[in-house]
Design a protein around this motif. Structure first.
Motif, mmCIF file in Angstrom:
data_model
loop_
_atom_site.group_PDB
_atom_site.id
_atom_site.type_symbol
_atom_site.label_atom_id
_atom_site.label_comp_id
_atom_site.label_asym_id
_atom_site.label_seq_id
_atom_site.Cartn_x
_atom_site.Cartn_y
_atom_site.Cartn_z
ATOM 1 N N GLN A 154 -19.951 -29.566 30.002
ATOM 2 C CA GLN A 154 -20.044 -30.560 28.935
ATOM 3 C C GLN A 154 -21.392 -30.487 28.214
ATOM 4 O O GLN A 154 -21.452 -30.570 26.987
ATOM 5 N N ALA A 276 -24.569 -35.857 31.189
ATOM 6 C CA ALA A 276 -23.183 -35.914 31.680
ATOM 7 C C ALA A 276 -23.127 -37.012 32.735
ATOM 8 O O ALA A 276 -23.707 -36.884 33.813
ATOM 9 N N LYS A 307 -14.161 -37.352 37.430
ATOM 10 C CA LYS A 307 -14.571 -36.774 36.147
ATOM 11 C C LYS A 307 -15.938 -37.294 35.706
ATOM 12 O O LYS A 307 -16.364 -38.388 36.088
ATOM 13 N N THR A 308 -16.611 -36.477 34.905
ATOM 14 C CA THR A 308 -17.854 -36.900 34.271
ATOM 15 C C THR A 308 -17.599 -37.049 32.775
ATOM 16 O O THR A 308 -16.646 -36.484 32.244
ATOM 17 N N GLU A 309 -18.441 -37.828 32.128
ATOM 18 C CA GLU A 309 -18.296 -38.045 30.685
ATOM 19 C C GLU A 309 -19.648 -37.850 30.011
ATOM 20 O O GLU A 309 -20.656 -38.391 30.478
ATOM 21 N N ASN A 315 -22.077 -41.866 21.190
ATOM 22 C CA ASN A 315 -21.185 -42.768 21.942
ATOM 23 C C ASN A 315 -21.929 -43.665 22.923
ATOM 24 O O ASN A 315 -21.321 -44.297 23.788
ATOM 25 N N TYR A 319 -21.359 -47.184 26.527
ATOM 26 C CA TYR A 319 -21.832 -47.249 27.907
ATOM 27 C C TYR A 319 -23.013 -48.209 28.067
ATOM 28 O O TYR A 319 -23.252 -48.702 29.174
#
Length: 325
Positions: A154, A276, A307-309, A315, A319
């Motif tokens: 990512q 990430a 999962k990682t984001e 964005n 968060y």
């Protein structure tokens, strides 16, 4: 005329019934006491040892595991080896001696911890590995980790989308499989893109106080650096401290892995390109649930991958810059 013997029968029966009732009451009272003792004896003890507790990430995981165990009346004994694998081996041996019902471990060294885990497995103690794999994966009853390879992918994908090229430094942690996977994911993704060039790697154990001098040394050797990819946000903080001292804050793109409050704050301030994000509370919850399923004889996945984001300025508002996700 009623015989005396006939009149004595009801009295005998009454006495017998009363005796039986008395014995039943005594047995019930005793069994209640035994039941309470058994219930109290079922209070389980678990052990946990993480590579270091000076990283808030592990504090979050530990707090989440503890809350789930204590909600069931059980307890957690947590130890901090402070990045010393010999100390962590001693801690695992201590837990075996104390006959804990399960061990949660984040290994200091994913290979050297093997013999201690073999002892635990031989003692029939479930082993839940968290955040980073162990080399002999068959020793783990369950491994709960972020998708660390994908985290590196990512970061690299975002870099490819937003930069036309550049010279890269890598800050690594070679004893931790999680760190190896993140850096490998990054390398594999930029591989074949000749406009990006990896200058050098420096092992910092994922620690801020080591990442800062490692970055300073690498910058002296490679002043043409454009990008620094760090295995975690803690290392990224050390890198940014070094960049600030060198008057380069904001000029060199810094990437990390964690999604920590500090990392998100640095993204908001424009000093960090992306992180990430991991989900430590989810890791802790899954680990706690897994150990109970194992103890209750239920099936459990050998590896639970979370999962990682990727978090960037685009964005960040989803968060927030404070607290963990």
């Amino acid at each position: 005329m009623e015989r005396k013997q006939d009149r004595q029968v009801p009295r005998i029966l009454t006495g017998f019934v009363l005796s039986v009732l008395a014995v039943a009451i005594m047995w019930y009272s005793a069994s209640e006491g035994i039941g309470q003792a058994v219930s109290q004896g079922r209070k389980r003890r678990f052990g946990a040892t993480y590579m270091t507790m000076n990283n808030p990430f592990y504090e979050i995981i530990d707090d989440e595991i503890r809350s789930h165990l204590e909600a069931r009346g059980d307890m957690l004994i947590t130890r901090d080896p402070a990045l010393d694998v010999s100390k962590q081996i001693e801690q695992v041996e201590e837990m075996i001696d104390r006959k804990v019902d399960g061990i949660f471990i984040n290994p200091v060294d994913w290979k050297q911890i093997g013999p201690a885990l073999k002892e635990a497995a031989s003692a029939g103690i479930p082993i839940i590995v968290v955040d980073s794999d162990v080399y002999e994966s068959e020793l783990a009853s369950c491994t709960v980790v972020s998708d660390n390879y994908q985290a590196g992918v990512q970061c690299a994908s975002y870099l490819l989308e937003h930069e036309t090229g550049g010279n890269i430094l890598l800050l690594t942690h070679s004893a931790a499989k999680s760190g190896l996977d993140r850096i490998q994911g990054f390398k594999d993704t930029i591989g074949g893109h000749e406009e990006f060039y990896i200058l050098a790697e420096g092992d910092c154990l994922g620690q801020l106080e080591l990442a800062m001098p490692v970055t300073e040394q690498l910058l002296e050797q490679y002043p043409e650096t454009d990008i620094v990819m760090c295995l975690n946000d803690v290392a990224a903080m050390g890198t940014m401290a070094a960049l600030k001292d060198a008057g380069l804050a904001g000029d060199i793109a810094v990437y990390g892995v964690d999604g920590s409050p500090d990392g998100k704050s640095m993204i908001e301030a424009g000093f960090m390109a992306a992180t990430a994000a991991q989900f430590p509370r989810e890791i802790g919850r899954q680990a706690a649930e897994a150990v109970y399923r194992i103890l209750e004889g239920e099936p459990v996945e050998s590896v639970i991958r979370i999962k990682t984001e990727l978090i960037t300025r685009d964005n960040l508002e989803l968060y927030g810059s404070d607290g963990w996700q």
